[in-house]
Design a protein around this motif. Structure first.
Motif, PDB file in Angstrom:
ATOM      1  N   GLN A  47       0.814  -1.165   0.042  1.00 45.24           N
ATOM      2  CA  GLN A  47       0.075   0.022  -0.059  1.00 45.24           C
ATOM      3  C   GLN A  47       1.046   1.335   0.136  1.00 45.24           C
ATOM      4  O   GLN A  47       1.895   1.233   0.855  1.00 45.24           O
ATOM      5  N   VAL A  48       0.602   2.075  -0.821  1.00 46.56           N
ATOM      6  CA  VAL A  48       1.246   3.416  -1.015  1.00 46.56           C
ATOM      7  C   VAL A  48       0.258   4.478  -0.984  1.00 46.56           C
ATOM      8  O   VAL A  48      -0.650   4.542  -1.653  1.00 46.56           O
ATOM      9  N   THR A  49       0.344   5.482  -0.025  1.00 44.11           N
ATOM     10  CA  THR A  49      -0.570   6.774   0.081  1.00 44.11           C
ATOM     11  C   THR A  49       0.266   7.730  -0.451  1.00 44.11           C
ATOM     12  O   THR A  49       1.461   8.057  -0.185  1.00 44.11           O
ATOM     13  N   MET A  57       4.799  17.291   0.223  1.00 44.95           N
ATOM     14  CA  MET A  57       4.185  16.355  -0.494  1.00 44.95           C
ATOM     15  C   MET A  57       5.140  15.123  -0.141  1.00 44.95           C
ATOM     16  O   MET A  57       6.027  15.177  -0.264  1.00 44.95           O
ATOM     17  N   GLU A  58       4.239  14.115  -0.202  1.00 43.00           N
ATOM     18  CA  GLU A  58       4.961  12.696   0.258  1.00 43.00           C
ATOM     19  C   GLU A  58       4.361  11.295  -0.228  1.00 43.00           C
ATOM     20  O   GLU A  58       3.124  11.553  -0.401  1.00 43.00           O
ATOM     21  N   PHE A  59       4.933  10.409  -0.413  1.00 42.65           N
ATOM     22  CA  PHE A  59       4.355   8.878  -0.384  1.00 42.65           C
ATOM     23  C   PHE A  59       4.775   8.242   0.715  1.00 42.65           C
ATOM     24  O   PHE A  59       5.882   8.352   1.530  1.00 42.65           O
ATOM     25  N   VAL A  60       3.810   7.576   1.351  1.00 41.80           N
ATOM     26  CA  VAL A  60       3.911   6.875   2.541  1.00 41.80           C
ATOM     27  C   VAL A  60       3.812   5.298   2.222  1.00 41.80           C
ATOM     28  O   VAL A  60       2.569   5.021   1.774  1.00 41.80           O
ATOM     29  N   PRO A  61       4.697   4.481   2.474  1.00 40.55           N
ATOM     30  CA  PRO A  61       5.944   4.596   2.632  1.00 40.55           C
ATOM     31  C   PRO A  61       6.840   5.279   1.317  1.00 40.55           C
ATOM     32  O   PRO A  61       6.356   5.071   0.358  1.00 40.55           O
ATOM     33  N   SER A  62       8.125   5.526   1.671  1.00 44.76           N
ATOM     34  CA  SER A  62       8.998   6.440   0.772  1.00 44.76           C
ATOM     35  C   SER A  62      10.146   5.336   0.458  1.00 44.76           C
ATOM     36  O   SER A  62      11.203   5.459  -0.557  1.00 44.76           O
ATOM     37  N   ARG A  63      10.264   4.312   1.256  1.00 41.45           N
ATOM     38  CA  ARG A  63      11.488   3.242   0.620  1.00 41.45           C
ATOM     39  C   ARG A  63      10.653   1.984   0.667  1.00 41.45           C
ATOM     40  O   ARG A  63      10.105   1.583   1.917  1.00 41.45           O
ATOM     41  N   LEU A  64      10.994   1.374  -0.280  1.00 40.35           N
ATOM     42  CA  LEU A  64      10.363  -0.173  -0.334  1.00 40.35           C
ATOM     43  C   LEU A  64      11.645  -1.055  -0.551  1.00 40.35           C
ATOM     44  O   LEU A  64      12.442  -0.951  -1.491  1.00 40.35           O
ATOM     45  N   MET A 149       8.050  14.606  -3.007  1.00 43.45           N
ATOM     46  CA  MET A 149       7.079  13.434  -3.382  1.00 43.45           C
ATOM     47  C   MET A 149       7.831  12.599  -4.350  1.00 43.45           C
ATOM     48  O   MET A 149       7.816  12.404  -5.611  1.00 43.45           O
ATOM     49  N   PHE A 150       8.572  11.817  -3.708  1.00 38.26           N
ATOM     50  CA  PHE A 150       9.680  10.832  -4.373  1.00 38.26           C
ATOM     51  C   PHE A 150       9.983   9.542  -3.215  1.00 38.26           C
ATOM     52  O   PHE A 150       9.853   9.802  -2.127  1.00 38.26           O
TER      53      PHE A 150
END
Length: 156
Positions: A47-49, A57-64, A149-150
């Motif tokens: 899941q990416v929010t 601005m961000e993605f959660v999580p930002s590291r996969l 946002m990356f």
């Protein structure tokens, strides 16, 4: 006899990649970071929010972290108040694409490695990571990557 073998090898090398691919697997869509996944096959759900918070601005999580060969179903949710997108690629590809997006901010993506979502909407990307390396995912809407946002995908 040696001439026939040499000619056969030369002919094989001159054929396009997909003709040489093993049955049922085309390399036509293969990229540095993998291939589009098969939605009919099982895969790990990640899941990416997407969101805005405190001027960022961000993605959660930002590291996969993902295993080479693993198929991942990204379940995407835009919890923000504006459109966001996710584009999976190499850092170089995404930075180059960001320059194009700055020139054409309303550019629509119809790629298996990208998805744009309106506020409060959801979407999915299914991807199989076939190569080891460090890859990027970014929102390439002008100003969004620059606002944080990356993220990074590590394939081991």
């Amino acid at each position: 006899m040696k001439m026939k073998i040499w000619l056969a090898a030369l002919l094989a090398l001159s054929l396009p990649g997909p003709v040489l691919a093993d049955a049922g697997h085309s390399h036509g869509d293969e990229r540095a970071y993998g291939v589009p996944g098969d939605p009919g096959k099982p895969g790990r759900i990640v899941q990416v929010t997407m969101r805005e918070t405190e001027g960022k601005m961000e993605f959660v999580p930002s590291r996969l972290e993902i295993r080479r060969g693993e198929q991942v179903k990204f379940v995407l949710r835009n919890n923000g108040e504006m459109d966001h997108e996710i584009v999976i690629g190499t850092l170089e590809e995404n930075l180059k694409h960001a320059v194009e997006m700055a020139k054409n901010p309303d550019m629509e993506h119809d790629d298996p490695n990208a998805k744009r979502l309106a506020p409060k909407k959801t979407g999915e990307i299914v991807w199989r990571f076939t190569k080891v390396g460090e890859f990027d995912f970014s929102c390439l809407i002008p100003g969004h990557r620059e606002s944080g946002m990356f993220g990074t995908i590590i394939v081991k």
